[in-house]
Write a protein that holds these residues in place. Sequence first.
Motif, mmCIF file in Angstrom:
data_model
loop_
_atom_site.group_PDB
_atom_site.id
_atom_site.type_symbol
_atom_site.label_atom_id
_atom_site.label_comp_id
_atom_site.label_asym_id
_atom_site.label_seq_id
_atom_site.Cartn_x
_atom_site.Cartn_y
_atom_site.Cartn_z
ATOM 1 N N CYS A 1 0.841 -1.207 0.000
ATOM 2 C CA CYS A 1 0.000 0.000 0.000
ATOM 3 C C CYS A 1 0.873 1.253 0.000
ATOM 4 O O CYS A 1 0.588 2.229 -0.687
ATOM 5 C CB CYS A 1 -0.934 0.010 1.209
ATOM 6 S SG CYS A 1 -2.317 -1.134 1.035
ATOM 7 N N CYS B 1 -3.308 -4.468 5.869
ATOM 8 C CA CYS B 1 -2.980 -3.369 6.792
ATOM 9 C C CYS B 1 -4.175 -2.533 7.240
ATOM 10 O O CYS B 1 -4.059 -1.750 8.187
ATOM 11 C CB CYS B 1 -1.937 -2.464 6.151
ATOM 12 S SG CYS B 1 -2.525 -1.642 4.647
ATOM 13 N N CYS C 1 -5.614 -2.078 2.574
ATOM 14 C CA CYS C 1 -5.848 -3.384 1.973
ATOM 15 C C CYS C 1 -6.118 -4.390 3.096
ATOM 16 O O CYS C 1 -6.004 -4.038 4.271
ATOM 17 C CB CYS C 1 -4.647 -3.794 1.120
ATOM 18 S SG CYS C 1 -3.252 -4.389 2.095
#
Length: 775
Positions: A177, A199, A196
């Motif tokens: 990310c 995380c 995502c």
Amino acid sequence: MLTSGPEKNDRVAAVPAAKRLRLEVQGTVQGVGFRPFVYRLATELGLVGWVENSPQGVVLEIEGSASSLDVFQVRFASELPPLARIESQKTAFLEQVGYSRFTVRASSFAGTKTATVLPDVATCPDCLKEIFDPQNRRFRYPFTNCTNCGPRYSIIEALPYDRANTTMKIFPMCPECRAEYEDPANRRFHAQPNACPVCGPHIELWDKKGTAIASRYEALVLLCDALRAGSIVALKGIGGFQLLVDARNDEAVSRLRRLKNREEKPLAVMMPDIDAVTKICDVSKEERHLLMSTAAPIVLLRRRSSKAGEISLSVAPGNPYLGVMLPYSPLHHLLMAELKIYVVATSGNLSDEPICIDEHDALDRLGNIADLFLVHDRPIVRQVDDSVARIILGHPQVLRSARGFAPTAITLKHDISPILATGAHLKNSAAIASGNRVYLSQHVGDLESSLAFDTLGKVAESLCHLYDLTPQSVVCDLHPDYLSTRYAVQTGLPLTQVQHHFAHVLACMADNGIDSPVLGVSWDGTGLGSDNTIWGGEFLLVKDGSFARFGHLRPFRIPGGETAIREPRRSAIGLLYDIFGSTAFDRAEISSIGAFTTGEAPIIRKMMEQGINAPITSSAGRLFDAVASILGICQSTRFEGNAAMKVEFAAENSTATESYPFDIDQEASGYVIDWRPMIREILNEASRGASVTDMTKRFHNTLTEMIVAMATRAGEKNVVLTGGCFQNRLLTERTVARLQDEGLTPLIHRRIPPNDGGLALGQIMAAANMQTESR
Ligand SMILES: [Zn+2]
Ligand SMILES: [Zn+2]
């Protein structure tokens, strides 16, 4: 323009080869992929320099040859990201400083905060593709977003719009990310809520005690099972909790109504996709656009089919319209794709209370309503309800401004010192202003509970905090008992009070960007007038920042004051008493409006005869109530505007074009529209057994003719139609058409609700006028 003619070459040759361009841009330029757009454009053209967010907007400096700077400027103006909107721009050419490359700088924190905060934006097509792609790492991830979509206003704590100033700061990005976030070529470059499954936030399904039953996609699957089985579910969405229930299930919908204490008010329905919507409702091209817009509001659509098994009739009883919305967050998209049925999706609150935004608060307050709770760990900063809008006369009109629209920014012609407006009592919203900017808050709700009162305080404070603004004064309604007035008084700041119907007119003028003079037709249920009576059928001449009462509907007494709002029969008896005096009580109609018991009748009579607790009103809303009662359409109401809506819906089925007689008298308080000839005629027709549908239509036609007669007398070209009564589609459309016939320019609300939701803006405009005048 970029032409390659000789002129152009001459000019290029005449100026030094390299220059530095500095742009300061204001408007909707943060959180919309603006900096990556500038980065990509500059690097593509081989230009160097930098771009940064500032509290005022975006600043950029670019160096390169004069011709590439020309190209940059042209493409900059024409290729803006989809959500970006430039409101003002300062351009300067400066000496070169010799930058070596193009960089996106860390945000600067100096100066006043005037950058526009973006509303929450519905999921974009690119993100949608990803969550339904089994090969994608965001497959079925409910918090997928990018610079073109995702939460904004509901997660921002302070400006500038950076991850550290949002509730996403508690989720450190994983390397993947982070790489997207830092890559200027990526759709997620500086997408602040980027996340995502590795995380980011996650969903859980809780029971009433707050014990987790399932998490991630399994939670969604179990939720769908529960909904299909008739359970009521509380779902933590973008700006707060929603209560969901299977819209086909009569029993479940009725249970939701009972528990939520919402007897008759229509409930909104979420439908899986646009095709599903067209099966149930008529959808015009404009309505389709509005449903699928980035704001994705609840759209009022005409219901085509009311087949059993599709949508329970108790979703919107007796209402030819249905409030429909499409999924607008990845969570809603995943839910609706799994569920494939229509669900009621209504605000997660008890009636009159603000919606819950915190899962523990939800367990507490919604524990007696919901069987299950779908929650997540991304905190919501402020409550942002679903918005309500419709298409009228070919264009959108916002009826409740919240998710997708709020905060609404309006630009003033003159600067104003920092001020707070506390709005109305019902459909409350607040507004702040400083410099040449006004920000109207999201819908707060009816200030009928202490929780709602607290929410007004929180919304006002958080708006001030967000824009780093300390109000020097406060503006509110004239009514001393409005909780919004009490809040204003409590601030201890210098106070200005603005007449309710005047504020409505000013709000509509600001919405349309027009100046006085205008004739304001300000029609609603109630508002305190300058003469201490209740107004509501007003014609106000607005000139140079103040108003004169040009005219109004003939006032009448209503026994019981506030209780009359729930009992149209009280408006009816008030009206009949005005025509027939005490003999009104002996008339045949009284038995049909019915309903005063032998115990009640003498009391009501005494109230009218002695004027005890029987306030005088010129309210158009109460006139609707009275007609609803006399025609036997509605004798008790469950929510504000209920009776008027029934009269409107009845009239929709008639083709009657005639109107009833009425008089206009000139009195000390202005021109007074005497509706007594109209009511006498209605009574005559009713006694002859005329069609109720046609009578309601003729009643509407007459109201229009009253407005036209007053407007032609007033002689102002611009006629502003404002106040809750202009939520009535039939009245609005017919009046607009008739005023146009007369060569006048009718103006209606668009971005700002015609009801009390827009009042705070009007209050700010009144204060701004006063400040300008005292200079
Ligand atoms: Zn997206
Ligand atoms: Zn991640």
